[in-house]
Design an enzyme around this catalytic site. Structure first.
Site, PDB file in Angstrom:
ATOM      1  N   ASP A   1       3.963  -2.311   1.275  1.00 35.66           N
ATOM      2  CA  ASP A   1       3.291  -1.076   0.833  1.00 35.66           C
ATOM      3  C   ASP A   1       2.255  -0.487   1.796  1.00 35.66           C
ATOM      4  O   ASP A   1       1.435  -1.220   2.342  1.00 35.66           O
ATOM      5  CB  ASP A   1       2.511  -1.320  -0.466  1.00 35.66           C
ATOM      6  CG  ASP A   1       3.274  -2.112  -1.490  1.00 35.66           C
ATOM      7  OD1 ASP A   1       4.438  -2.448  -1.256  1.00 35.66           O
ATOM      8  OD2 ASP A   1       2.679  -2.405  -2.545  1.00 35.66           O
TER       9      ASP A   1
ATOM     10  N   GLU B   1       4.202  -0.609 -10.743  1.00 33.49           N
ATOM     11  CA  GLU B   1       3.401  -0.971  -9.582  1.00 33.49           C
ATOM     12  C   GLU B   1       2.876   0.308  -8.929  1.00 33.49           C
ATOM     13  O   GLU B   1       3.419   1.396  -9.128  1.00 33.49           O
ATOM     14  CB  GLU B   1       4.253  -1.736  -8.565  1.00 33.49           C
ATOM     15  CG  GLU B   1       4.849  -3.024  -9.118  1.00 33.49           C
ATOM     16  CD  GLU B   1       5.533  -3.846  -8.037  1.00 33.49           C
ATOM     17  OE1 GLU B   1       5.154  -5.007  -7.860  1.00 33.49           O
ATOM     18  OE2 GLU B   1       6.443  -3.334  -7.362  1.00 33.49           O
TER      19      GLU B   1
HETATM   20  C1  FRU Z   1       4.730  -3.400  -4.465  1.00 34.56           C
HETATM   21  C2  FRU Z   1       3.902  -4.647  -4.609  1.00 34.56           C
HETATM   22  C3  FRU Z   1       2.587  -4.355  -5.298  1.00 34.56           C
HETATM   23  C4  FRU Z   1       1.716  -5.491  -4.808  1.00 34.56           C
HETATM   24  C5  FRU Z   1       2.188  -5.631  -3.382  1.00 34.56           C
HETATM   25  C6  FRU Z   1       2.123  -7.029  -2.849  1.00 34.56           C
HETATM   26  O1  FRU Z   1       5.678  -3.515  -3.465  1.00 34.56           O
HETATM   27  O2  FRU Z   1       4.626  -5.656  -5.320  1.00 34.56           O
HETATM   28  O3  FRU Z   1       2.663  -4.291  -6.700  1.00 34.56           O
HETATM   29  O4  FRU Z   1       0.349  -5.185  -4.871  1.00 34.56           O
HETATM   30  O5  FRU Z   1       3.518  -5.178  -3.348  1.00 34.56           O
HETATM   31  O6  FRU Z   1       2.399  -7.040  -1.469  1.00 34.56           O
END
Ligand code: FRU
Length: 545
Positions: A22, A203
Site C-alpha cells: 500500500d 481495508e
Molecule cells: C492492505 C493491507 C492493509 C494493511 C496493510 C499491511 O493491502 O492489508 O489493510 O494495513 O496492507 O501491509
C-alpha cells in the site's frame, strides 16, 4: 540489468528491491511530494515486520529514497507498522496516523510526527508517547481494525477532527468514525460513517470531497454545497477498490451515499484490474487531488523470490468527479509527459475488418499510447444484446480479442510477439442494448505470457459514453510488467500486471487490431517511447531535488 530484470518497471514507482504494497501518507509539503509505502526490508514477500519506507520527489516521477520512516520498535507496533495517512494540522505539522500491530498481535492506531520540522526531507519521525491512541472497540475483532484515513475538520474555528478506520462486526464491513478536539484523544462516534452487511473487512478507507462543477481538487476538510463526498473502500474479500458518492453533514456526522456498496460486480470501482489499497491527497499548489494505488502482483511467490522484488505503485492519477455527477474520472498526472521521448503518429487511418498493423518506431516495452477510434454505421452493425445486469468482466471472459463481433473487438495488442503468440489485448466492443448503445472495455491477459502459473484473469468494465456522438478514446501506459489503460478520457480504468516470456525489452511489439465485422477509423494515434525515471539514493542525489 535490463536483460536480467526484463520485468522491472522503468517509470512506475518501486523500491530498489523487496516487497512493496500500500501507498501510505502521500502528501505535498513545503515544495516536495512525499510517498510512504508498506515495505518489507527483509525480502520480496510480505513480512511479519512491515515498515513505512519513504521517498521524496519534486514531480512524482523522479524519486529519492530516504531512510525508513516507521519501523517496529515499541509495544504498540512491535509486530509491524501497517497502513495509515497523513493530516497536516494547524502550525503546518504533518501528523501520521498509522496502524500498529502490537506485541499481542492486536491492531491499534498510533500517532507520529516529524522529529525536525526544519529538515526539508522530514526523514526522522517520532512516535507519540500517548500511543496507542485507539484500540479495537466493542465487537470489532483485534485483527480487523486498521488503516486510518487523513482526518478532516468540521467547519468553524473549534471544529472537531474526524477520522475513519476500517473494520468489521460480524462480516459487516464498516468505516468506523472517531472524533477528537486535539488530534490525540479520540472518541468513537455512535455510528460508523457507513457500513454494509455481508461485505467483509474494509481495508484502507479514504474519504474526501470532490467538486461538483470543476475538475480541480479541494482540501479534505471542505464541506459545502459545491461538493460531494467520496468514500472509498478496499474490499479484503475481493481485492478491489470500490467507491460510493454521497453527501456528508458535519453537524450530525451523517454520510448518505447515493449508490450503495454491496460487493457486487455492478458497484463502482476506481480500476477494474489490479489496483488496491489506494489513497488520495490534496495537492494544494496545483489544486488537484492525486490518487496513488498499489498494482499488486500476478506472478508467484517463487517468481518474486527469484526476481527479488514484488509490487509497484500505479502511476499517480489526478481524480475528479465527472460532470454527470455519477462517477469519478482519473488521468495520469501531467508530469508523466516529461518522460515522453521518440514519437510516432498515425492520423485518419481506416482499420479494416480483420486487420492488424504494427506501431513501429517506439520502444514497445516502455511506452505511452493515446488513440481515438471513430465508429460509423453503429445502428446497422452493433450486435443486439441486452447487457443489463450482466457482469462486464464475464463478458470479456466469454469472448477474447479474436472472437469476431459486429462493432469490435478493436483496440491494442501490447507487449506482443511478432507472431502474436503473446499479447495483452486492450479492446472495445459495442452492443445495442435496450437503452441505447453499450460500450464494453476489456483488458485480456490470457495470452499475455506463454508461461503458466501466472494470474491471467481477463478484466472488463462498461464505459459510459455515447459511441454515436463521441469517439472512443484509449490511453495505455506500458511499462514492462504493468499495463495501465484509461478508457474514455479516464472514465474506465483497467490495470494489469503481466509477465511475457518472449515479448520482453526489444522483443516486445505493439499492434492495433480490429476483429469486428465493420471497419472502424483511427482518427488519431500518438505513441511515445518513455524514458526511464530517475531513482536515487540520497547521497548521490539530494542535488536532484
Ligand atoms: C492492505 C493491507 C492493509 C494493511 C496493510 C499491511 O493491502 O492489508 O489493510 O494495513 O496492507 O501491509
Amino acid at each position: 540489468l535490463e536483460q536480467q530484470q526484463p520485468y522491472l518497471p522503468s517509470f512506475h514507482f518501486r523500491p530498489p528491491q523487496n516487497w512493496l504494497n500500500d501507498p501510505n501518507g502521500p502528501m505535498w509539503y513545503n515544495g516536495m511530494y512525499h510517498l510512504f509505502y508498506q515495505y518489507n526490508p527483509e525480502g520480496p514477500l510480505f513480512g511479519d515486520k512491515m515498515v513505512w519506507a519513504h521517498s521524496v520527489s519534486r514531480d512524482m516521477i523522479h524519486w529519492v529514497d530516504l531512510d525508513l520512516a516507521l519501523t517496529p520498535t515499541e509495544p504498540f507496533d512491535m509486530k509491524s507498522c501497517w497502513s495509515g495517512s497523513i493530516t497536516i494540522v494547524p502550525g503546518n505539522i504533518p501528523m501520521i496516523l498509522y496502524t500498529g500491530i502490537d506485541s499481542n498481535g492486536v491492531q491499534v492506531q498510533n500517532l507520529a510526527f516529524p522529529k525536525n520540522l526544519s529538515d526539508p526531507f522530514l526523514e526522522q519521525w517520532e512516535k507519540s508517547t500517548r500511543n496507542p491512541i485507539m484500540t479495537p472497540p466493542q465487537g470489532v475483532p483485534g485483527d480487523f481494525f486498521r488503516d486510518p484515513t487523513t482526518a478532516w475538520r468540521d467547519p468553524g474555528p473549534d471544529g472537531k477532527w474526524n477520522v475513519i478506520v476500517g473494520g468489521l462486526i460480524k462480516n459487516e464491513g464498516m468505516a468506523i468514525l472517531y472524533q477528537s478536539e486535539d488530534f490525540v484523544s479520540w472518541t468513537k462516534a455512535e455510528h460508523p460513517l457507513y457500513s454494509s452487511p455481508g461485505t467483509g473487512m474494509w481495508e484502507c478507507p479514504d474519504f474526501f470531497p470532490v467538486s461538483l462543477n470543476s475538475s480541480n481538487g479541494v482540501d479534505t476538510s471542505v464541506v459545502d454545497p459545491s461538493v460531494k463526498h467520496v468514500l472509498k473502500i478496499s474490499s479484503f474479500s475481493n481485492v478491489h477498490d470500490y467507491y460510493v458518492l454521497g453527501s456528508y453533514a458535519p453537524k450530525t456526522s451523517k454520510y448518505v451515499p447515493g449508490n450503495e456498496y454491496t460487493g457486487s460486480s455492478t458497484d463502482l470501482r476506481y480500476d477494474y484490474g489490479k489496483f488496491y489499497a489506494s489513497k488520495t491527497f490534496f495537492d494544494q499548489p496545483k489544486s488537484r487531488r492525486i490518487l496513488w494505488g498499489w498494482a499488486n502482483e500476478s506472478d508467484t511467490m517463487e517468481d518474486d523470490l527469484a526476481k527479488g522484488w514484488a509490487g509497484v505503485q500505479a502511476i499517480p492519477r489526478e481524480i475528479w468527479l465527472h460532470s454527470s455527477g455519477k462517477q469519478l474520472v482519473q488521468w495520469p498526472v501531467e508530469e508523466l509527459n516529461k518522460l515522453r521521448g521518440q514519437h510516432v503518429q498515425v492520423l485518419d487511418e481506416k482499420l479494416h475488418s480483420g486487420s492488424v498493423f504494427e506501431v513501429e518506431g517506439i520502444t514497445a516495452s516502455q511506452a505511452d499510447i493515446e488513440i481515438e477510434f471513430e465508429l460509423h454505421s453503429l445502428e446497422e452493425s452493433a450486435e443486439v444484446f441486452d447487457t443489463t445486469g450482466t457482469d462486464p468482466q464475464q463478458l470479456c471472459s466469454d469472448s477474447n480479442a479474436s472472437v469476431k463481433g459486429g462493432v469490435g473487438p478493436f483496440g491494442l495488442l501490447a507487449l506482443a510477439t511478432k507472431e502474436l503468440t503473446e499479447h495483452t489485448a486492450i479492446f472495445f466492443r459495442i452492443f445495442k442494448g435496450s437503452n441505447g448503445f453499450v460500450v464494453l472495455m476489456c483488458s485480456d491477459q490470457r495470452k499475455s505470457s506463454l508461461r503458466d502459473g501466472l494470474d491471467k484473469t481477463p478484466y472488463g468494465a462498461f464505459l459510459e459514453i455515447d459511441p454515436q456522438h463521441e469517439k472512443i478514446a484509449l490511453r495505455t501506459l506500458i511499462d514492462h510488467s504493468i499495463v495501465e489503460s484509461f478508457g474514455g478520457g479516464g472514465k474506465t480504468c483497467i490495470s494489469s500486471r503481466v509477465y511475457p516470456k518472449l515479448a520482453i525489452n526489444s522483443e516486445a511489439r505493439l499492434f492495433v487490431f480490429n476483429n469486428g465485422t465493420v471497419d472502424v477509423a483511427i482518427s488519431s494515434l500518438n505513441a511515445w517511447s518513455m524514458n526511464t525515471a530517475q531513482k536515487n539514493r540520497p547521497t548521490q542525489s539530494y542535488a536532484l531535488l
